[in-house]
Structure formats: structure tokens, C-alpha cells
Design a protein around this motif. Structure first.
Motif, short mmCIF file in Angstrom:
data_model
loop_
_atom_site.label_atom_id
_atom_site.label_comp_id
_atom_site.label_asym_id
_atom_site.label_seq_id
_atom_site.Cartn_x
_atom_site.Cartn_y
_atom_site.Cartn_z
N ILE A 176 2.97 6.98 1.70
CA ILE A 176 3.11 5.34 1.76
C ILE A 176 4.21 5.02 2.84
O ILE A 176 5.30 5.63 2.77
CB ILE A 176 3.01 4.78 0.48
CG1 ILE A 176 2.10 5.04 -0.35
CG2 ILE A 176 3.39 3.20 0.69
CD1 ILE A 176 2.22 4.73 -1.70
N GLY A 177 3.99 4.15 4.00
CA GLY A 177 4.99 3.87 4.62
C GLY A 177 5.10 2.18 4.78
O GLY A 177 4.24 1.54 4.51
N PHE A 178 6.29 1.99 5.09
CA PHE A 178 6.62 0.66 5.71
C PHE A 178 7.14 0.36 7.15
O PHE A 178 8.25 1.01 7.20
CB PHE A 178 7.67 -0.10 4.67
CG PHE A 178 7.07 -0.23 3.23
CD1 PHE A 178 6.22 -1.37 2.75
CD2 PHE A 178 7.49 0.81 2.26
CE1 PHE A 178 5.86 -1.46 1.30
CE2 PHE A 178 6.91 0.68 0.80
CZ PHE A 178 6.01 -0.31 0.62
N SER A 237 7.67 -2.80 -4.28
CA SER A 237 6.97 -1.74 -4.94
C SER A 237 5.55 -1.77 -5.39
O SER A 237 5.08 -0.92 -5.63
CB SER A 237 8.13 -1.41 -6.30
OG SER A 237 7.81 -2.30 -7.02
N GLY A 238 5.14 -3.08 -5.69
CA GLY A 238 3.82 -3.29 -5.92
C GLY A 238 3.02 -2.95 -4.86
O GLY A 238 1.56 -2.78 -5.16
N VAL A 254 1.18 8.53 -12.00
CA VAL A 254 1.34 7.93 -10.84
C VAL A 254 2.59 7.18 -10.87
O VAL A 254 3.21 6.93 -9.76
CB VAL A 254 0.01 6.52 -11.20
CG1 VAL A 254 0.57 5.37 -9.91
CG2 VAL A 254 -1.14 7.29 -10.85
N ARG A 255 3.07 6.53 -11.95
CA ARG A 255 4.30 5.98 -11.89
C ARG A 255 5.47 7.07 -11.47
O ARG A 255 6.49 6.60 -10.86
CB ARG A 255 4.91 5.37 -13.33
CG ARG A 255 3.73 4.39 -13.82
CD ARG A 255 4.37 3.43 -14.76
NE ARG A 255 5.38 2.80 -14.29
CZ ARG A 255 4.94 1.57 -13.53
NH1 ARG A 255 3.81 1.31 -13.47
NH2 ARG A 255 6.03 0.66 -13.06
N ALA A 256 5.62 8.08 -12.07
CA ALA A 256 6.50 8.88 -11.66
C ALA A 256 6.64 9.39 -10.15
O ALA A 256 7.56 9.27 -9.50
CB ALA A 256 6.30 10.49 -12.36
N ALA A 262 9.97 7.77 -7.98
CA ALA A 262 10.49 9.24 -7.00
C ALA A 262 10.77 8.52 -5.63
O ALA A 262 11.88 8.69 -5.13
CB ALA A 262 10.11 10.68 -7.37
N GLU A 263 9.65 8.01 -5.15
CA GLU A 263 9.78 7.64 -3.82
C GLU A 263 10.49 6.35 -3.67
O GLU A 263 11.31 6.31 -2.59
CB GLU A 263 8.22 7.28 -3.31
CG GLU A 263 8.07 6.81 -1.97
CD GLU A 263 8.68 7.95 -0.94
OE1 GLU A 263 9.01 9.11 -1.17
OE2 GLU A 263 8.83 7.40 0.38
N GLN A 264 10.68 5.55 -4.51
CA GLN A 264 11.39 4.48 -4.46
C GLN A 264 12.84 4.61 -4.72
O GLN A 264 13.62 4.03 -3.97
CB GLN A 264 11.16 3.36 -5.66
CG GLN A 264 9.65 2.80 -5.43
CD GLN A 264 9.02 2.38 -6.88
OE1 GLN A 264 9.54 2.24 -7.68
NE2 GLN A 264 7.50 2.04 -6.63
#
Ligand code: DC
Length: 212
Positions: free
Chosen positions: A64-66, A31-32, A100-102, A106-108
Motif C-alpha cells: 500500500i502506498g500514498f 490508516s483507514g 490483518v491488524r498486525a 507494523a506498516e503504520q
């Protein structure tokens, strides 16, 4: 479902989380790296990482992708670019903004709902997945943490230690998503332990709890 590994910078979270994921056949989520992607984009777009509105609209504008061990922003690999000292500092700055955190939380949450994950960060067990069936708070002495980071980046240990103290303070004292151990987290102090020992301990706990 997610095994949550939270803790301060340099405690060994990425190595350990990767190892646990490989051992159990779960997907690893850093997540970082997501906060780092927001920070890198701010720097590239000339947005101020300390300004809530600019950082939040940047966070909301990128995907953002992995994929295959690479971190991607809008499909472009940035795996190495997000690890520079400038991005590390800006990541700490963008991570204090609630907007930013929200967006990141949400994505996580969307990702970890799709299968078994090992996720590391600061607020996984407290905010992102408070119902996680296994929460680890991974820590180590400040000196051990700085030595590990310096070995990774080639920087001077004293320099890393000073910057780390500042980030620890900001991570623990910020109003939103502050770093603390969830009530039901198991604390592991990795000072003097090898990564393999920590991985074995966490994988053992996961098996004991019937998670793998
Ligand atoms: O773990 P890291 O050093 O890659 O994290 C980069 C920054 O992002 C760090 O300043 C803490 C912040 N962070 C956060 O606020 N919440 C998370 N879940 C993960 C990282």
C-alpha cells in the motif's frame, strides 16, 4: 513522531487530520485507507473478507502506498475505488482479524518513525503509537456523523445512519484494535464545530506542547 487522531466514522477525522498536517507541515496518514485497500483487494481477488486466513494473506500480499494525495495498491491508484459502500462494509469486516491488524500496524509504525505525522484511525493512540505526545479522540453525535457521510457519498441519511450504527458497534466491540479513547487523549466533540475550528484547536495544542 505522530499526532494521533482517533474516533468513529464521520467525526471529521480525515478533513481535520489533513488540515492539521497542512497547518503544521506534517505528513498526513489515513490508516483507514489501508484497511480499505485490503478490503478492495479481497473483493477483487474473490477472497472472503470475513475469513481471517484469506483476509490476512491478502493483507500480507499487497503493498500500500500514498503518493501526491493518491492511495496506491501495488503502484496502481485506487483512491476512489476504496470509498464505495461495498468496500466500506468489507473494510469493517477485514479490520477485525488480528493478522490483518498486525500487518497494518507494523506498516503504520514503520511510516511514522520516518518523520512528523498526523495519523487518523481507531487505534493510533492506543496501539500504533501509545507514546504519541498528542492524542485526540474526535467524536460527534451519530446524526451529525451520518449527515456528513451522506453529504460526501450522496446516499440517504437514514441508510448511512443504520450502516454506521452497525460499524460503530463492530469497531467498539471487536477484540483486537477496538475503538476507545486512550487515557491521555483529549476528547473533542465536533458536533456544531466547523473543521477549521477543530483544526485550530488541535494545532494550538500541538504548539502549546512544543511539537511544532
Ligand atoms: O476511517 P475509515 O472509515 O476509512 O475506516 C475504514 C475501516 O477500517 C473502518 O471499519 C474502521 C477500520 N479501521 C480500523 O480498524 N483501524 C484503523 N486504525 C482505521 C480504520
Amino acid at each position: 513522531m505522530v499526532i494521533a487522531i482517533d474516533g468513529p466514522a464521520g467525526a471529521g477525522k480525515s478533513t481535520v487530520a489533513r488540515g492539521v498536517a497542512a497547518e503544521l507541515g506534517f505528513t498526513y496518514l489515513d490508516s483507514g485507507a489501508m484497511y480499505r485497500c485490503v478490503a478492495l483487494t479481497c473483493l477483487e481477488w474473490g477472497a472472503d473478507p470475513t475469513a481471517s486466513g484469506e483476509a490476512t494473506s491478502t493483507a500480507e500480499s499487497i503493498e500500500i502506498g500514498f503518493e501526491d494525495g493518491e492511495v496506491l495498491i501495488d503502484g496502481v491508484p485506487v483512491t476512489d475505488e476504496i470509498r464505495t459502500p461495498e468496500v466500506t462494509e468489507a473494510a469493517s469486516q477485514v479490520s477485525i482479524h488480528p493478522g490483518v491488524r498486525a500487518a497494518m500496524v507494523a506498516e503504520q509504525q514503520r511510516l511514522i518513525a520516518t518523520g512528523p505525522y498526523v495519523t487518523e484511525g481507531r487505534d493510533i493512540g492506543t496501539v500504533v503509537a501509545p507514546d504519541s505526545p498528542l492524542k485526540i479522540f474526535l467524536t460527534a453525535s451519530p446524526e451529525a456523523r451520518a449527515e456528513r457521510r451522506a453529504a460526501e457519498t450522496g446516499q440517504d441519511v437514514a441508510e448511512v445512519l443504520a450502516a454506521q450504527q452497525e460499524r460503530d458497534r463492530s469497531d467498539s466491540e471487536r477484540e483486537h484494535g477496538a475503538l476507545y479513547a486512550a487515557d491521555d487523549a483529549i476528547t473533542i466533540d465536533s458536533t456544531g464545530m466547523t473543521a477549521d475550528q477543530v483544526v485550530a484547536e488541535i494545532a494550538g495544542l500541538a504548539r502549546e506542547r512544543g511539537l511544532a
